[in-house]
Design a protein around this motif. Structure first.
Motif, short mmCIF file in Angstrom:
data_model
loop_
_atom_site.label_atom_id
_atom_site.label_comp_id
_atom_site.label_asym_id
_atom_site.label_seq_id
_atom_site.Cartn_x
_atom_site.Cartn_y
_atom_site.Cartn_z
N LEU A 1 50.04 38.71 39.04
CA LEU A 1 51.48 38.51 38.88
C LEU A 1 52.16 39.82 39.22
O LEU A 1 51.84 40.87 38.64
CB LEU A 1 51.80 38.10 37.44
N LEU A 2 53.09 39.80 40.19
CA LEU A 2 53.86 40.97 40.58
C LEU A 2 55.29 40.80 40.09
O LEU A 2 55.88 39.74 40.28
CB LEU A 2 53.87 41.12 42.10
N VAL A 3 55.86 41.84 39.49
CA VAL A 3 57.22 41.79 38.98
C VAL A 3 57.94 43.06 39.42
O VAL A 3 57.43 44.16 39.23
CB VAL A 3 57.24 41.68 37.44
N ASN B 1 55.49 46.17 39.12
CA ASN B 1 54.54 46.02 38.03
C ASN B 1 53.61 44.87 38.33
O ASN B 1 54.03 43.86 38.91
CB ASN B 1 55.28 45.72 36.73
N PHE B 2 52.33 44.99 37.96
CA PHE B 2 51.43 43.86 38.16
C PHE B 2 50.47 43.72 36.99
O PHE B 2 50.18 44.66 36.28
CB PHE B 2 50.68 43.95 39.48
N ILE B 3 50.04 42.47 36.82
CA ILE B 3 49.06 42.14 35.80
C ILE B 3 48.17 41.06 36.39
O ILE B 3 48.61 40.25 37.21
CB ILE B 3 49.74 41.68 34.49
N SER B 4 46.91 41.07 36.00
CA SER B 4 45.98 40.03 36.46
C SER B 4 45.16 39.56 35.28
O SER B 4 45.25 40.11 34.18
CB SER B 4 45.06 40.57 37.56
N ASN B 5 44.34 38.57 35.52
CA ASN B 5 43.45 38.09 34.47
C ASN B 5 42.05 38.68 34.64
O ASN B 5 41.05 38.02 34.41
CB ASN B 5 43.42 36.56 34.41
N GLY B 6 42.00 39.92 35.04
CA GLY B 6 40.72 40.61 35.13
C GLY B 6 40.26 40.88 36.54
O GLY B 6 39.14 41.32 36.74
N ALA B 7 41.11 40.64 37.52
CA ALA B 7 40.72 40.89 38.91
C ALA B 7 40.42 42.37 39.12
O ALA B 7 41.13 43.23 38.61
CB ALA B 7 41.84 40.45 39.86
#
Length: 90
Positions: free
Chosen positions: A44-46, A58-64
């Motif tokens: 997810l990029l914000v 900003n970014f978040i992933s589920n463990g990538a």
């Protein structure tokens, strides 16, 4: 900028919302599976609209794995630029 791109924590103004969204996305795509048992990854990029000063994304992933995310982004950029023959691991 004091950190390299992606090295800093999520900006405080987005932290709570991004963590909540990531949790919902992970459950939606993977159910109760965790870790290596997951079948689907996401990033997810914000970023703020309307800034031309190199505002932080900003970014978040589920463990990538960061290396895999970089490969994915390179492949997507190549496709966007009309170079679908470039292959990678993402």
């Amino acid at each position: 900028m004091t950190e390299r791109l992606g090295d800093g924590p999520i900006s405080q103004q987005y932290r709570e919302q991004m963590n909540a969204i990531a949790s919902v996305l992970d459950e939606t795509f993977n159910g109760e599976a965790r870790g290596a048992a997951r079948s689907t990854g996401f990033v997810l990029l914000v970023f703020p609209f309307g800034t031309a000063d190199g505002a932080r994304c900003n970014f978040i992933s589920n463990g990538a794995n960061r290396k895999d995310v970089v490969a994915l982004m390179r492949e997507m950029i190549a496709r966007f630029e009309g170079q679908p023959e470039i292959k990678g691991t993402a």
